[in-house]
Design a protein around this motif. Structure first.
Motif, mmCIF file in Angstrom:
data_model
loop_
_atom_site.group_PDB
_atom_site.id
_atom_site.type_symbol
_atom_site.label_atom_id
_atom_site.label_comp_id
_atom_site.label_asym_id
_atom_site.label_seq_id
_atom_site.Cartn_x
_atom_site.Cartn_y
_atom_site.Cartn_z
ATOM 1 N N MET A 194 3.745 0.721 9.449
ATOM 2 C CA MET A 194 2.579 1.478 8.987
ATOM 3 C C MET A 194 2.541 2.901 9.545
ATOM 4 O O MET A 194 2.197 3.839 8.836
ATOM 5 C CB MET A 194 1.293 0.762 9.406
ATOM 6 C CG MET A 194 0.807 -0.249 8.425
ATOM 7 S SD MET A 194 0.405 0.411 6.794
ATOM 8 C CE MET A 194 -1.312 -0.070 6.694
ATOM 9 N N GLY A 205 1.505 -9.344 5.152
ATOM 10 C CA GLY A 205 1.288 -8.284 4.179
ATOM 11 C C GLY A 205 2.586 -7.793 3.576
ATOM 12 O O GLY A 205 3.684 -8.065 4.066
ATOM 13 N N ASP A 206 2.451 -7.067 2.482
ATOM 14 C CA ASP A 206 3.627 -6.438 1.877
ATOM 15 C C ASP A 206 4.148 -5.371 2.812
ATOM 16 O O ASP A 206 3.371 -4.736 3.536
ATOM 17 C CB ASP A 206 3.228 -5.762 0.561
ATOM 18 C CG ASP A 206 2.861 -6.767 -0.516
ATOM 19 O OD1 ASP A 206 3.696 -7.633 -0.804
ATOM 20 O OD2 ASP A 206 1.740 -6.678 -1.055
ATOM 21 N N HIS A 207 5.427 -5.147 2.780
ATOM 22 C CA HIS A 207 5.995 -4.093 3.612
ATOM 23 C C HIS A 207 7.462 -3.918 3.284
ATOM 24 O O HIS A 207 8.126 -4.868 2.882
ATOM 25 C CB HIS A 207 5.855 -4.451 5.097
ATOM 26 C CG HIS A 207 6.478 -5.773 5.431
ATOM 27 N ND1 HIS A 207 5.831 -6.973 5.275
ATOM 28 C CD2 HIS A 207 7.719 -6.087 5.885
ATOM 29 C CE1 HIS A 207 6.643 -7.965 5.621
ATOM 30 N NE2 HIS A 207 7.780 -7.457 5.999
ATOM 31 N N GLY A 230 -2.851 1.642 12.139
ATOM 32 C CA GLY A 230 -2.397 0.504 11.353
ATOM 33 C C GLY A 230 -3.288 0.206 10.165
ATOM 34 O O GLY A 230 -2.990 -0.681 9.369
ATOM 35 N N LEU A 231 -4.387 0.928 10.055
ATOM 36 C CA LEU A 231 -5.214 0.826 8.849
ATOM 37 C C LEU A 231 -4.545 1.631 7.730
ATOM 38 O O LEU A 231 -3.813 2.587 7.990
ATOM 39 C CB LEU A 231 -6.604 1.428 9.108
ATOM 40 C CG LEU A 231 -7.538 0.645 10.026
ATOM 41 C CD1 LEU A 231 -8.657 1.543 10.548
ATOM 42 C CD2 LEU A 231 -8.138 -0.552 9.292
ATOM 43 N N PHE A 232 -4.832 1.266 6.501
ATOM 44 C CA PHE A 232 -4.358 2.113 5.411
ATOM 45 C C PHE A 232 -5.027 3.477 5.539
ATOM 46 O O PHE A 232 -6.204 3.580 5.883
ATOM 47 C CB PHE A 232 -4.665 1.470 4.061
ATOM 48 C CG PHE A 232 -3.650 0.424 3.701
ATOM 49 C CD1 PHE A 232 -2.488 0.773 3.034
ATOM 50 C CD2 PHE A 232 -3.844 -0.901 4.065
ATOM 51 C CE1 PHE A 232 -1.534 -0.179 2.723
ATOM 52 C CE2 PHE A 232 -2.894 -1.867 3.765
ATOM 53 C CZ PHE A 232 -1.734 -1.505 3.094
ATOM 54 N N PHE A 246 -5.786 9.373 8.460
ATOM 55 C CA PHE A 246 -7.063 8.675 8.668
ATOM 56 C C PHE A 246 -7.391 7.762 7.492
ATOM 57 O O PHE A 246 -7.093 8.096 6.346
ATOM 58 C CB PHE A 246 -8.200 9.683 8.833
ATOM 59 C CG PHE A 246 -8.131 10.423 10.128
ATOM 60 C CD1 PHE A 246 -8.701 9.885 11.274
ATOM 61 C CD2 PHE A 246 -7.477 11.642 10.216
ATOM 62 C CE1 PHE A 246 -8.615 10.565 12.485
ATOM 63 C CE2 PHE A 246 -7.382 12.313 11.421
ATOM 64 C CZ PHE A 246 -7.951 11.777 12.555
ATOM 65 N N THR A 265 -9.566 2.624 -2.151
ATOM 66 C CA THR A 265 -8.476 1.729 -2.527
ATOM 67 C C THR A 265 -7.268 2.502 -3.037
ATOM 68 O O THR A 265 -6.138 2.082 -2.831
ATOM 69 C CB THR A 265 -8.937 0.716 -3.577
ATOM 70 O OG1 THR A 265 -9.328 1.427 -4.750
ATOM 71 C CG2 THR A 265 -10.083 -0.115 -3.071
ATOM 72 N N ALA A 286 -4.794 3.136 -0.377
ATOM 73 C CA ALA A 286 -3.992 1.991 0.030
ATOM 74 C C ALA A 286 -2.785 1.847 -0.881
ATOM 75 O O ALA A 286 -1.654 1.658 -0.429
ATOM 76 C CB ALA A 286 -4.838 0.717 0.012
ATOM 77 N N LYS A 287 -3.028 1.958 -2.142
ATOM 78 C CA LYS A 287 -1.914 1.809 -3.090
ATOM 79 C C LYS A 287 -0.897 2.935 -2.905
ATOM 80 O O LYS A 287 0.310 2.703 -2.855
ATOM 81 C CB LYS A 287 -2.460 1.808 -4.515
ATOM 82 C CG LYS A 287 -1.362 1.607 -5.552
ATOM 83 C CD LYS A 287 -1.931 1.321 -6.927
ATOM 84 C CE LYS A 287 -0.952 1.709 -8.030
ATOM 85 N NZ LYS A 287 0.434 1.341 -7.793
ATOM 86 N N MET A 339 1.159 2.340 0.269
ATOM 87 C CA MET A 339 2.122 1.253 0.123
ATOM 88 C C MET A 339 3.255 1.656 -0.821
ATOM 89 O O MET A 339 4.428 1.405 -0.545
ATOM 90 C CB MET A 339 1.392 -0.002 -0.398
ATOM 91 C CG MET A 339 2.277 -1.226 -0.560
ATOM 92 S SD MET A 339 3.274 -1.654 0.882
ATOM 93 C CE MET A 339 2.005 -2.139 2.022
ATOM 94 N N ASP A 340 2.900 2.318 -1.901
ATOM 95 C CA ASP A 340 3.948 2.746 -2.834
ATOM 96 C C ASP A 340 4.908 3.730 -2.172
ATOM 97 O O ASP A 340 6.117 3.668 -2.390
ATOM 98 C CB ASP A 340 3.312 3.371 -4.080
ATOM 99 C CG ASP A 340 2.702 2.314 -4.994
ATOM 100 O OD1 ASP A 340 3.036 1.122 -4.827
ATOM 101 O OD2 ASP A 340 1.882 2.668 -5.867
#
Ligand SMILES: Cc1ncc(C[n+]2csc(CCOP(=O)(O)OP(=O)(O)O)c2C)c(N)n1
Ligand SMILES: Cc1ncc(C[n+]2csc(CCOP(=O)(O)OP(=O)(O)O)c2C)c(N)n1
Ligand code: SF4
Ligand code: SF4
Ligand code: SF4
Ligand code: SF4
Ligand code: SF4
Ligand code: SF4
Ligand SMILES: [Mg+2]
Ligand SMILES: [Mg+2]
Lengths: 181, 274, 68, 390, 274, 390, 68, 181
Positions: free
Chosen positions: D107, D144-146, D242-244, D250, D255, D258-259, D262-263
């Motif tokens: 992350m 989680g995804d990673h 470690g938060l999105f 920050f 949402t 987050a996407k 991750m993308d």
């Protein structure tokens, strides 16, 4: 050329160090490939102990001994365990402290030698039996120059013990000669 | 005559795998002798150990035994004791197992004052993995992972256990099996978290590397450096420095955790009945 | 009268020849053989049990004479 | 005895060594510029810690033994963010413990190398026996995804090579890279030449210029998806969590952030498969059977395949040096060309699942599996080759 | 005038998410005031926090900041400090984060005496997850997971840190910001493991459930129960019982970990040069 | 307003409740005979701990909050071996931490239930948002090969049902069972009727007879592969270890023991797929498209499928209540009958890999993936159904 | 002469109306409004800074008169 | 019948409890199904807060509000956020403390009511605004008998506060009547 060597004995007899030294000898020969493995485990505390060395002049794929060309056994148990996994022309070197139990009358190249006794009596240090054994192995290993082995011994044994170990190695080299004589 | 401890041994698993001169065997025997004197029912006793040479002890002892993950024995023991407070639950751990990776479980078990008998085999080293330093390796000593000498501060586990809330804290050594046996006997009788640091020698992976000689020399070292805590108290500070007090260092009576929980159950059931 | 005792090799096979018992014996009873411990001078034994208590390998047992 | 002995000078060349795989991680790491090791001892990986403990200080590097594996993983990430090339090493039980912090490393995009010298599991298992049982865990162990990169060497030489590559990929892609040894490779000794740092390609993370300080977004979406990374203490004063989070580092609680994050994390890997996936093969082009292998098992596989060729069987050999990301399109392609794929593994069948997925029914996929601490000898593979070739 | 701490704040991230009356804000402000007085370079300072309400602090502070996994902040901080000993490394943790799940890292950092400034926001509860008991929840208090009252023993973290080897141990409270600031200032100047327990009120998830009133009442509670350690020493035992000493409880100078490691490096490099 | 109000009596029937999924785990657990909970708080699973803390004591059960998740897992296994029906609950970060001890639980065959209420990961991720991102971790999170059972409910009612089933399977197969909720199911409230224990099938572990004490092998290979298990304190004095062991429970260091044990552990599950794999479907037999779903996503899926049917599209719906072991042969079978399989997941595509593997190219498999903390509404699935039906 | 000061609402928007400042003020200066703090009697302020030091939300700043 | 209700406001206004009570009312009607969800998150600390309740006489699949049949907004922000996600015939109930900003002249069923004021002034406790709101919702919810709601309130509000909350509920019920009159 693929030469498989297995050194076996009890934990504490230094078979693994012997294997490492044998393998290290290859460092001084640019055309030799080598793989050395050993059995780890609670075994290493008191139980059986085993080192394997494979020399080749090509890259070595499978790293384990399939059938040994040279087998060294310092204990009867190891002879029982590995005695069959030797090529037909393979050499079996056993300490002479055990004669009975396992014995191959058919095997031409079976040598029962006073390895431990030599270490204890000639060198005065039983723990050098592994080097005596190496000396014996050397006699069957034309592929490796003895000087390479001596070099390797110097590099790998604990500082200050080089001389004793080299002496043991040389005693081992002579052992066979004595027997054959 | 020394009490017979054969009935507590799984003879078919012996001799044990510990090296010649390893103090673990002496400590294990002392535990059994203390246990024999305690009068506790063998069938109602569970021994739980972690991973390490010390952790192998559970396999040799004829109780319900559980050999768990590295550092976590206390957590399993907590579950066993909570589930069935009638059981005597003994934890055997090492200085790596119990003080490094398992340190948190130790302090929290102390904090709860749950009645576990935590026996830590302190050989000042990671024996099983062949000689890395542990939190109990003295400052300056060498280990495979401290080739230039250990720079960590010395650690006093008995102090730690006490400050975390243990109600019985003791230290003994393989060199003094009689004292160890007495400690264990009293520890088994104690209600509440019982912590015993048992100093033991690892001639192979600690002694040899630090030029302390063999098992016999290491025992002599213990003799000189581990002294009765009452005598210790009277020493001048400079003499205290390289000595460790032994004996029952601390004992108080406080309500035990599973007893307190039983009160919650009783209260909840009563109010449920109404 | 001082208690006397007799040390026995209860489980000779388990002996690892560490020599601890030799060290802790107050009188000369035990000797280290090449493979394992030997009760060299049984008559010296005072039955102090040091050896039994210290042996890490459950090899020795001491029988008190008045127990016999 | 021929006289091929090295000259006095060569003899003392300290670049040719007899090394265990574990030791090769140390030597390879030092070549790659490893400057920090934090770890906790465990068989069969302890030799890596011991080697770094011995060798780092002379290079100005740091070694620390932590209280457990969780701490080791945290420590390595901290050191990485402070600018070090950092590495840790463990085996299965410790690898399980590292999983949570591994996710944090992914992350916050902290370059580092995590070695797992695999032994037989689960749990304490067989601590001194070889295994390839943590291959799926390397992919999916953290929640989680990673994205993940995992490399797996089969020789001591390759261990040096892949250790260097692990550092390079970690630095290049800002990601923890997993180096999966097995006990065989970890403990076997081979004669190898350790290259000098100048002889190999070494990659170091992109760092922002000092003048970017005022307009710095630590998690900016860049063309290559890899934001430059300053060392702590350089005045960038940035935040990682470690938060999105968005490009500022920050969390905004949106949402779409987050996407996006991750993308981007996945794109770092997915758009660079070419660079990351390393495959070695020995193929003639006429293969009917392929033995697909990785790690120490690849050694028996090549031996068996060559013997099969000698018997006239059209067999080929593939070794995946990169286990994750899985060489999906490569396998899809070969599955269209060959009839059978044999996957020998020191586990109960793990990577074979990926092979099957990629083959999508186009080739018959079968496994040879050992999970008892022994290894697969060449003749077992040869026997299988013969069987399926009928 | 009180020192200006605005330059240490990320104003765009404020106001913070902490509840009205939460003491975390006061403690955070006190840290900054202590920091301002210490004269340490803002650019050479790293703040690392775990998970919890307290853990959110790192996001508000204008340093290099790292918000890690629950309980592990000290481990990351150890890596940062080892990597670059020139940095001042501040750890902000909670009583759950630092004393429950993270307890082991705390004691081992103490043992090493590595120069981390560990500041534990003790609000006697898990705030973030809405009111489960922590190791610092007093015996008898209720919490969502202690509906029948907490049966754990009270835990003295300052004692624990000291017995584990911390070389600077202090306790302060949100109610006494001046004392807190002094503590922090001195703590920042200390070389070695610096542990500060900062008692703070959680009116929402601790106070309310335990009928302690609002933030103001909780501050008054602190005023009555947290007293200067010198005064505390002079109290008769029975009065000590429900009081806690505050101030710098313990400070000694001992060699710091990264300094000692630097000596290893220097020695290794010298012997390498030869 | 029609007068359908319940009678006074029914109104106070405390078996009909408005429950969150998390609360349903508690109620279901109590019905199943749960007598022990150890855990550590974490969003969105804390309500499970809180519920058990409240309710266990009145039933003579025990609750303990441990210092972390590692300890919780150890504690639960200890309690299980002492005879309790034990359960713990966590979310992703804690689930990562439990992995090592989970492996120990599998090795010593300790029945217990491990709940993971999934939130978005990796790392701290999005703590309060739903996810199905730990599905692969549930299978592969611990090191080494190992069997696993994981169930995943999609409604509060099903949470009760599957919690009871989790305990039953744990006890029956002597294995830790994973109950995978997602935050949606965990926090949503539904009206449900909690069955009385007498109304449901309850399974309790086989225990050996007291007279077997003298000839007892705790890890004996029996016909059903499941050795009976005494409670601690009953005089059996047996040994359990995370090392590979033979029927006596002790390691012998023989490789054949390792294989035997692993085979038996796997056989417990593999030979009982019929019993373990629970599937719900709504199929007419003429399907061309199937939406295969699990967990909360199944709710949107059924809605979309029904709408598609109304539009004349031959769509069908499958819900896997058992996620692991994966319903491989079921999926293989349907993949032979239908053309397309749609797999909606709140992750970047996890279980879809298993679907692809099982489908082996026979049906076109595509995913609908959300991994930003939002959920998949029915119309997104409907849109996809329409697309692929063209 | 006692130092005097003046309390300011530096960041009124951040006030969460917790009332802590009211509690710690030794003289009557501050009052809790419906939404946030109000400086009701600024002239009373003695500049003791209690409020600034105690406010958890960085709302108040005290300027010492001799600083002005 | 599927009826979607969304209750929104600021954290601390008790919207989630209101949602739970609304859902709990279904317990007393054997033919009603219900699903209740809410937004969690740091939002719940000060920020926006939202509860959703869906009633149906069939099992409910998708558990979230797609378009609300009834929307309650106690803050302007929530009206802005959710004001569009209402069915055409849907009812929007807003507190009258904000009039401007968002306003739908076209929406027939838009009610701006003194919810908070009623709680503060009639009940004397602003925190009962959630129950006042529930009372208003009740007026638009013929599917649920008011007595069920009252029951639910009794069961779910903190002990000792039942009366005040019921009074607030009833005040809410009357609010609409007053407006319509
Ligand atoms: C999670 C995990 N980390 C590391 C190990 C490796 N390991 C096994 S025993 C041991 C240390 C044992 O030391 P100690 O507890 O002192 O016991 P001793 O062997 O000295 O009796 C270690 C690090 C492991 N098994 N599991
Ligand atoms: C591994 C893990 N376990 C549990 C959690 C859930 N969690 C988040 S914060 C917290 C407790 C925080 O309490 P504390 O440290 O006292 O901080 P506070 O909120 O009281 O300031 C917990 C248990 C988590 N995020 N990660
Ligand atoms: S290694 Fe040390 S602790 Fe382990 S058995 Fe040998 S002597 Fe004992
Ligand atoms: S009992 Fe005492 S005297 Fe007898 S052999 Fe043993 S130690 Fe020596
Ligand atoms: S102490 Fe025991 S093991 Fe050691 S020599 Fe004596 S009898 Fe043998
Ligand atoms: S929950 Fe407690 S600790 Fe957290 S912000 Fe609110 S008052 Fe502070
Ligand atoms: S202390 Fe700060 S936040 Fe609280 S009321 Fe006063 S100004 Fe507002
Ligand atoms: S500075 Fe002192 S006197 Fe002035 S408002 Fe603040 S607390 Fe009151
Ligand atoms: Mg030890
Ligand atoms: Mg807290």
């Amino acid at each position: 050329m693929r030469k498989e060597i297995r050194l076996s004995g009890a934990g504490g007899q230094g078979m693994i160090l012997a294997g490492i030294i044998l393998a290290e000898a290859s460092l001084f020969d640019p055309e030799l490939y080598v793989v050395q493995t050993q059995s780890y485990g609670p075994e290493s505390r008191g139980g059986a102990s085993r080192a394997e060395v494979i020399f080749s002049n090509e890259p070595i794929d499978y790293p384990k001994v399939v059938k040994a060309d040279i087998l060294v056994c310092l204990t009867e148990e190891s002879l029982e365990k590995y005695g069959e996994e030797v090529t037909d022309e393979g050499v079996v070197i056993a300490d002479d402290s055990f004669g009975g139990g396992y014995y191959h009358p058919e095997r031409a190249n079976f040598y029962s030698l006073p390895i431990i006794t030599t270490a204890r009596e000639e060198i005065g240090l039983e723990v050098t039996a592994n080097m005596v054994a190496l000396g014996v192995v050397d006699s069957f290993l034309p592929e490796i120059d003895s000087s390479c082995l001596e070099r390797a011994i110097e590099r790998r044994v604990p500082q200050g013990t080089e001389e004793k170990n080299l002496a043991a190695f040389q005693a081992g080299q002579e052992l066979l000669a004595n027997v054959i004589e | 005559m020394v009490e017979d401890i054969d009935r507590y041994l799984r003879e078919d698993k012996l001799p044990h795998i510990w090296c010649p001169g390893c103090g673990h065997g002496t400590v294990m025997a002392s535990i059994l002798r203390g246990f024999a004197r305690s009068g506790i029912d063998q069938d109602k006793t569970v021994v739980i150990s972690g991973i390490g040479c010390s952790g192998r002890a559970s396999g040799y002892l004829d109780f319900d035994t559980l050999h768990v993950t590295h550092g976590r024995a206390i957590t399993f023991a907590t579950g066993v004791k909570m589930a069935n407070p009638d059981l005597t639950v003994i934890v055997i751990t090492g200085d790596g197992d119990g003080a490094a990776i398992g340190g948190n479980h130790l302090i929290h078990a102390c904090r709860r004052n749950i009645d576990l008998k935590v026996i830590l085999f302190n050989n000042n080293i990671y024996g099983m993995t062949a000689g890395q330093f542990s939190p109990m390796t003295p400052t300056g000593a060498t280990a495979t992972t401290a080739p230039y000498g250990n720079i960590d501060q010395n650690f006093n586990l008995c102090e730690l256990a006490k400050s975390a809330g243990a109600t019985f804290v003791a230290r003994g050594a393989a060199q003094q099996p009689r004292q160890l046996i007495r400690i264990f006997k009293k520890g088994f009788a104690h209600q509440g978290l019982t912590f015993v640091e048992a100093i033991t020698q690892c001639p192979v992976n600690y002694g040899r590397r630090n030029n302390l000689g063999g098992a016999r020399d290491m025992l002599n070292w213990q003799k000189e450096h581990i002294i009765n805590h009452r005598k210790y108290q009277d020493l001048p500070p400079e003499e205290k420095e390289d000595k460790l007090p032994a004996g029952i260092l601390y004992q108080v009576e406080k309500e035990e955790y599973t007893e307190k929980y039983q009160q919650i159950i009783t209260a909840a059931q009563e109010s449920d009945d109404q | 009268m001082a208690k006397r005792g007799k040390v026995n090799l209860a489980r000779p096979d388990w002996c690892k020849a560490c020599g601890i018992c030799v060290e802790v014996c107050p009188v000369e009873v035990l000797e280290l053989g090449p493979e394992r411990i030997e009760i060299a001078y049984p008559d010296n034994c005072v039955g102090c049990e040091n050896c039994e208590l210290s042996c890490p390998d459950f090899v020795l047992k001491v029988v008190k004479e008045n127990d016999e | 005895m021929t006289n091929k002995i090295l000259s006095e000078q060569d003899k003392t060349s300290d670049r040719v060594m007899l090394l265990q795989g574990d030791e090769a991680v140390v030597e390879g790491g030092l070549v790659a510029g490893a400057s920090f090791f934090a770890g906790y001892p465990i068989t069969p990986a302890s030799e890596i810690a011991e080697g770094f403990a011995q060798k780092l200080p002379a290079q100005g590097g740091k070694f620390i033994q932590m209280e457990d594996e969780i701490a080791s993983m945290g420590c390595v990430i901290g050191a990485s963010l402070a600018g070090e090339k950092a590495i840790t090493a463990t085996s299965g039980p410790g690898f399980s413990l590292k999983q949570e912090n591994l996710g944090l490393g992914i992350m916050v995009e902290a370059p580092c190398v995590v070695v797992n010298v695999q032994r037989v599991g689960p749990s304490t298992g067989l601590p001194t026996s070889p295994s390839q049982g943590d291959v799926m865990q390397a992919r999916w162990g953290t929640h989680g995804d990673h994205p993940i990169i995992a490399l797996s060497p089969s020789t001591v030489k390759e261990t040096i090579e892949l250790t260097i590559k692990s550092f390079n990929m970690a630095e290049k892609y800002r990601i923890p890279v997993i180096l999966l040894l097995d006990e065989i490779v970890g403990h076997m000794r081979e004669k190898v030449r350790v290259p000098a740092p100048a002889e190999v390609e070494l990659i170091t993370r992109k760092r922002p210029a000092a003048e970017d300080r005022d307009n710095f977004y630590p998690y900016l979406e860049t063309a290559d998806h890899i934001p430059p990374m300053p060392d702590y203490g350089e005045g960038f004063r940035y935040h990682s969590t470690g938060l999105f989070h968005d490009k500022t580092g920050f969390p905004r609680g949106k949402t779409e952030d987050a996407k996006k994050l991750m993308d981007r994390l996945m794109a770092k890997i997915e758009e660079n498969l070419q660079d990351i996936i390393i495959i070695e093969d020995e193929l003639q082009g006429d293969e009917e059977i392929i033995v697909l292998s990785y790690g120490s098992t690849a050694r028996s596989a090549i031996s068996a395949v060559r013997q099969a060729r000698e018997l006239g069987i059209k067999a080929g050999w593939v070794k995946l040096k990169t286990v994750w990301p899985f060489a999906e399109s490569y396998v899809a392609e070969i599955s269209n060309k060959v009839e059978k794929i044999i996957v020998p593994e020191l586990n109960r069948g793990q990577l074979i699942g990926e092979v099957k997925k990629a083959a999508a029914g186009n080739a018959e996929v079968s496994g040879i599996n050992k999970y008892d601490g022994t290894i697969i000898p060449p003749d077992e593979i040869l026997t299988r080759i013969k069987e399926v070739s009928k």
